[in-house]
Enzyme design. Structure first.
Site, PDB file in Angstrom:
ATOM      1  N   TYR A 266      -2.435   3.741   1.957  1.00 32.86           N
ATOM      2  CA  TYR A 266      -2.276   3.191   0.615  1.00 32.86           C
ATOM      3  C   TYR A 266      -0.974   2.394   0.515  1.00 32.86           C
ATOM      4  CZ  TYR A 266      -1.031   2.282  -3.994  1.00 32.86           C
ATOM      5  OH  TYR A 266      -0.632   1.579  -5.094  1.00 32.86           O
TER       6      TYR A 266
ATOM      7  N   HIS B  68       3.524   0.766 -15.364  1.00 26.91           N
ATOM      8  CA  HIS B  68       2.709   0.168 -14.307  1.00 26.91           C
ATOM      9  C   HIS B  68       2.835  -1.355 -14.392  1.00 26.91           C
ATOM     10  CE1 HIS B  68      -1.722  -0.102 -12.676  1.00 26.91           C
ATOM     11  NE2 HIS B  68      -0.853  -0.198 -11.692  1.00 26.91           N
TER      12      HIS B  68
ATOM     13  N   GLU C  98       5.870   9.243  -7.167  1.00 29.29           N
ATOM     14  CA  GLU C  98       4.848   8.846  -8.150  1.00 29.29           C
ATOM     15  C   GLU C  98       3.476   9.420  -7.806  1.00 29.29           C
ATOM     16  OE1 GLU C  98       4.371   4.603  -8.236  1.00 29.29           O
ATOM     17  OE2 GLU C  98       2.454   4.785  -9.295  1.00 29.29           O
TER      18      GLU C  98
ATOM     19  N   ARG D 174      10.239   0.194  -3.812  1.00 27.40           N
ATOM     20  CA  ARG D 174       9.265   1.228  -3.442  1.00 27.40           C
ATOM     21  C   ARG D 174       8.946   1.079  -1.964  1.00 27.40           C
ATOM     22  NH1 ARG D 174       2.958   1.648  -5.413  1.00 27.40           N
ATOM     23  NH2 ARG D 174       2.616   0.559  -3.455  1.00 27.40           N
TER      24      ARG D 174
ATOM     25  N   ASP E  25      -2.792  -6.484 -10.662  1.00 21.17           N
ATOM     26  CA  ASP E  25      -4.030  -6.533 -11.449  1.00 21.17           C
ATOM     27  C   ASP E  25      -3.739  -6.488 -12.947  1.00 21.17           C
ATOM     28  OD1 ASP E  25      -3.504  -3.864 -10.049  1.00 21.17           O
ATOM     29  OD2 ASP E  25      -4.691  -3.198 -11.759  1.00 21.17           O
TER      30      ASP E  25
ATOM     31  N   ASP F  45       5.071   6.157  -3.788  1.00 23.23           N
ATOM     32  CA  ASP F  45       3.809   6.423  -4.498  1.00 23.23           C
ATOM     33  C   ASP F  45       2.865   7.214  -3.593  1.00 23.23           C
ATOM     34  OD1 ASP F  45       1.545   6.371  -6.046  1.00 23.23           O
ATOM     35  OD2 ASP F  45       1.320   4.185  -6.080  1.00 23.23           O
TER      36      ASP F  45
ATOM     37  N   GLU G 240      -0.162   5.828 -14.503  1.00 26.61           N
ATOM     38  CA  GLU G 240      -0.683   4.453 -14.561  1.00 26.61           C
ATOM     39  C   GLU G 240      -2.160   4.424 -14.962  1.00 26.61           C
ATOM     40  OE1 GLU G 240       0.205   3.192 -10.557  1.00 26.61           O
ATOM     41  OE2 GLU G 240      -1.870   3.407  -9.931  1.00 26.61           O
TER      42      GLU G 240
ATOM     43  N   ARG H   8       4.239   6.452 -16.737  1.00 20.05           N
ATOM     44  CA  ARG H   8       3.836   5.156 -16.177  1.00 20.05           C
ATOM     45  C   ARG H   8       2.792   4.416 -17.017  1.00 20.05           C
ATOM     46  NH1 ARG H   8       4.743   2.246 -12.341  1.00 20.05           N
ATOM     47  NH2 ARG H   8       2.844   2.456 -11.131  1.00 20.05           N
TER      48      ARG H   8
ATOM     49  N   HIS I  71       7.908  -3.975  -4.193  1.00 20.56           N
ATOM     50  CA  HIS I  71       7.107  -3.197  -3.243  1.00 20.56           C
ATOM     51  C   HIS I  71       7.415  -3.615  -1.815  1.00 20.56           C
ATOM     52  CE1 HIS I  71       3.531  -1.719  -5.831  1.00 20.56           C
ATOM     53  NE2 HIS I  71       4.612  -1.798  -6.563  1.00 20.56           N
TER      54      HIS I  71
ATOM     55  N   TRP J  81      -8.434   8.207  -4.246  1.00 19.07           N
ATOM     56  CA  TRP J  81      -7.813   7.004  -3.682  1.00 19.07           C
ATOM     57  C   TRP J  81      -6.552   6.694  -4.437  1.00 19.07           C
ATOM     58  CZ3 TRP J  81      -6.543   2.103  -5.598  1.00 19.07           C
ATOM     59  CH2 TRP J  81      -5.953   1.278  -4.621  1.00 19.07           C
TER      60      TRP J  81
ATOM     61  N   ASN K 157      -9.087  -3.258 -13.439  1.00 10.54           N
ATOM     62  CA  ASN K 157      -9.394  -3.604 -12.051  1.00 10.54           C
ATOM     63  C   ASN K 157     -10.703  -2.970 -11.563  1.00 10.54           C
ATOM     64  OD1 ASN K 157      -8.920  -4.837  -9.634  1.00 10.54           O
ATOM     65  ND2 ASN K 157      -7.194  -3.534  -9.017  1.00 10.54           N
TER      66      ASN K 157
ATOM     67  N   GLU L 129       7.798  -1.646 -13.030  1.00  9.32           N
ATOM     68  CA  GLU L 129       7.238  -2.100 -11.744  1.00  9.32           C
ATOM     69  C   GLU L 129       7.027  -3.616 -11.792  1.00  9.32           C
ATOM     70  OE1 GLU L 129       3.351  -0.484 -10.944  1.00  9.32           O
ATOM     71  OE2 GLU L 129       3.455  -0.996  -8.815  1.00  9.32           O
TER      72      GLU L 129
ATOM     73  N   HIS M   8      -0.135   8.227  -4.683  1.00 13.89           N
ATOM     74  CA  HIS M   8      -1.462   7.778  -5.110  1.00 13.89           C
ATOM     75  C   HIS M   8      -2.466   8.925  -5.227  1.00 13.89           C
ATOM     76  CE1 HIS M   8      -4.056   4.148  -5.725  1.00 13.89           C
ATOM     77  NE2 HIS M   8      -2.905   3.800  -6.249  1.00 13.89           N
TER      78      HIS M   8
HETATM   79  O1  LIG Z   1       1.179  -0.104  -8.824  1.00 10.62           O
HETATM   80  C1  LIG Z   1       0.866   0.980  -8.373  1.00 10.62           C
HETATM   81  O2  LIG Z   1       1.630   1.932  -8.268  1.00 10.62           O
HETATM   82  C2  LIG Z   1      -0.516   1.168  -7.953  1.00 10.62           C
HETATM   83  O3  LIG Z   1      -0.861   2.263  -7.559  1.00 10.62           O
HETATM   84  C3  LIG Z   1      -1.395  -0.009  -8.025  1.00 10.62           C
HETATM   85  C4  LIG Z   1      -2.851   0.373  -8.112  1.00 10.62           C
HETATM   86  O4  LIG Z   1      -3.334   0.604  -6.832  1.00 10.62           O
HETATM   87  C5  LIG Z   1      -3.638  -0.738  -8.761  1.00 10.62           C
HETATM   88  O5  LIG Z   1      -2.986  -1.145  -9.933  1.00 10.62           O
HETATM   89  C6  LIG Z   1      -5.042  -0.281  -9.077  1.00 10.62           C
HETATM   90  O6  LIG Z   1      -5.692  -1.229  -9.844  1.00 10.62           O
END
Ligand SMILES: O=C(O)C(=O)C[C@H](O)[C@H](O)CO
Length: 403
Positions: free
Chosen positions: A160, A313, A237, A148, A317, A211, A263, A284, A123, A403, A38, A340, A213
């Site tokens: 996020y 994961h 996560e 989630r 994407d 998550d 991930e 992941r 999600h 991020w 991605n 997921e 992130h």
């Molecule tokens: O699926 C998740 O837990 C993610 O954090 C998704 C990500 O933001 C995404 O796959 C980044 O490309």
């Protein structure tokens, strides 16, 4: 022996970018591998076209392990997401070919089914707690056993995991990266309220996940894990970035909330200490970014020795080719935990018709030989590549953040 006759990269954008490798044998069998990274898609496309494909022609398509070692060791420059996504695409396409030649779905080649299906999580996200929980209830009504939860944080313009779309979440956009703002203190005050209310509304029969992130320090993550303990999460996560694997010791010392990470990992070396010290509960790493089915099996085998389970994961994407590969892997691997499942849009599904299916919270890869995914090249050709970036994140004083 089936010789690799040709291979090419197909880039398409049915709402978002996907990079697919198609390998063909001299006997007319072809296999598909996902190579989507991605926000950096064309780097992998070039790596494959300019550096990998010329080395594949004429090789025995059945020699999956040898070709994996050839691409990994032979490059000299090991690991890294671009290299490992390219290796993954070749590996996945070769498993697809082997399955088609054998007339068997890939999971049968991996040892057969270890379970009836792969439990998946959906999600649920919303701008506030009630909207998130309304959406979570919709997943439960559709039969999901795990959801989630992500919710907007009061005082923050964007959070996020929260999107305007009901079921589709797509963070990559813009011809330059969007900038979002983050406040750890606002988030840490809010997140436990989401799960307290979540249990009130959804009850205790559904697994709840969250998550972070990569936005907390280890000690902040320890605090959050502790605050969330009463709500019995399935996992927390990416609580903190994992480049420093030992950082997870600090989280572990402070909470019994189960931890998931990985991930963004691309090899077993990213997870070795985390697994061997039992600092996590779920790994992941996934097919496309961690070197394909061959390498993911190696990671899972190590994890199994330490009672760490898989939780691959599966964001949008990762193309349907990856989703299928993850399900063949997940159905067969002994230490499967959860998968997921962020649904692809109808446009994406039309470009990649597939045999996998969702039933009562579980997914099954289907019985088609190989991976059970096609690529409609004519349709794919109507969607031109569109550059898109993942956002970046800053603290409220402007400091660059994860991020
Ligand atoms: O699926 C998740 O837990 C993610 O954090 C998704 C990500 O933001 C995404 O796959 C980044 O490309």
């Amino acid at each position: 022996m089936p010789k690799i006759r040709a291979a090419r990269v197909i880039v398409t954008c049915p709402g978002r970018n996907f990079v697919t490798l198609k390998i063909e044998t001299d006997e007319g069998v072809y296999g598909l591998g996902d190579a989507t990274l991605n926000g950096r898609e064309l780097a992998v496309a070039s790596y494959l076209t300019d550096h990998v494909i010329p080395c594949l022609i004429g090789r025995d398509a059945h020699q999956i392990e040898d070709i994996w070692q050839y691409l990994y060791k032979g490059a000299y420059w090991r690991r890294g997401p671009v290299t490992m996504s390219a290796v993954a695409a070749v590996d996945t396409a070769l498993w697809d070919i082997k399955g088609k030649i054998a007339g068997l779905p890939v999971y049968q080649l991996l040892g057969g089914a270890s379970r009836e299906g792969c439990m998946v999580y959906g999600h649920a996200n919303g701008t506030d707690i009630e909207e998130t929980l309304d959406r979570a209830q919709e997943y439960v009504d559709q039969g999901y056993k795990a959801v989630r939860l992500q919710s907007g944080v009061p005082g923050l313009a964007a959070t996020y995991g929260v999107s305007g779309e009901r079921f589709y979440y797509e963070p990559a956009k813009g011809s330059v990266p969007d900038e979002t703002l983050w406040s750890t203190s606002k988030y840490l005050r809010h997140a436990p309220k989401l799960f307290e209310r979540g249990r009130e509304v959804l009850g205790w029969d559904v697994h709840l996940l969250h998550d972070v992130h990569h936005r907390l320090t280890p000690i902040e993550a320890g605090r959050l894990g502790k605050d969330l303990e009463p709500y019995r999460l399935f996992w927390l996560e990416d609580a903190t970035p994992a480049e420093n694997q030992a950082g997870f010791r600090l989280i572990r010392q402070h909470t019994t909330t189960p931890l998931a990470v990985g991930e963004v990992f691309n090899s077993v070396w990213d997870a070795k200490q985390l697994i061997e010290e039992q600092l996590i509960d779920y790994i992941r790493a996934t097919v496309v970014h961690a070197g394909g089915i061959t390498h993911l099996r190696r990671i899972a085998s190590l994890a199994d020795l330490y009672q760490v389970r898989t939780g691959c994961h599966g964001a949008t994407d990762l193309s349907p080719v990856s989703m299928a590969a993850a399900l063949h892997f997940g159905l067969s691997v002994p230490n499967f935990g959860i998968q997921e499942y962020m649904r692809h849009t109808p446009e994406t599904d039309a470009v990649f018709p597939h045999a996998y299916r969702f039933e009562r919270g579980l997914m099954h890869p289907g019985e088609a030989p190989g991976l059970g995914v096609e690529l409609d090249e004519a349709l794919a050709g109507t969607y031109a590549y569109k550059r898109a970036f993942l956002p970046v994140n800053r603290l409220e004083d402007g400091t660059m953040w994860s991020w």
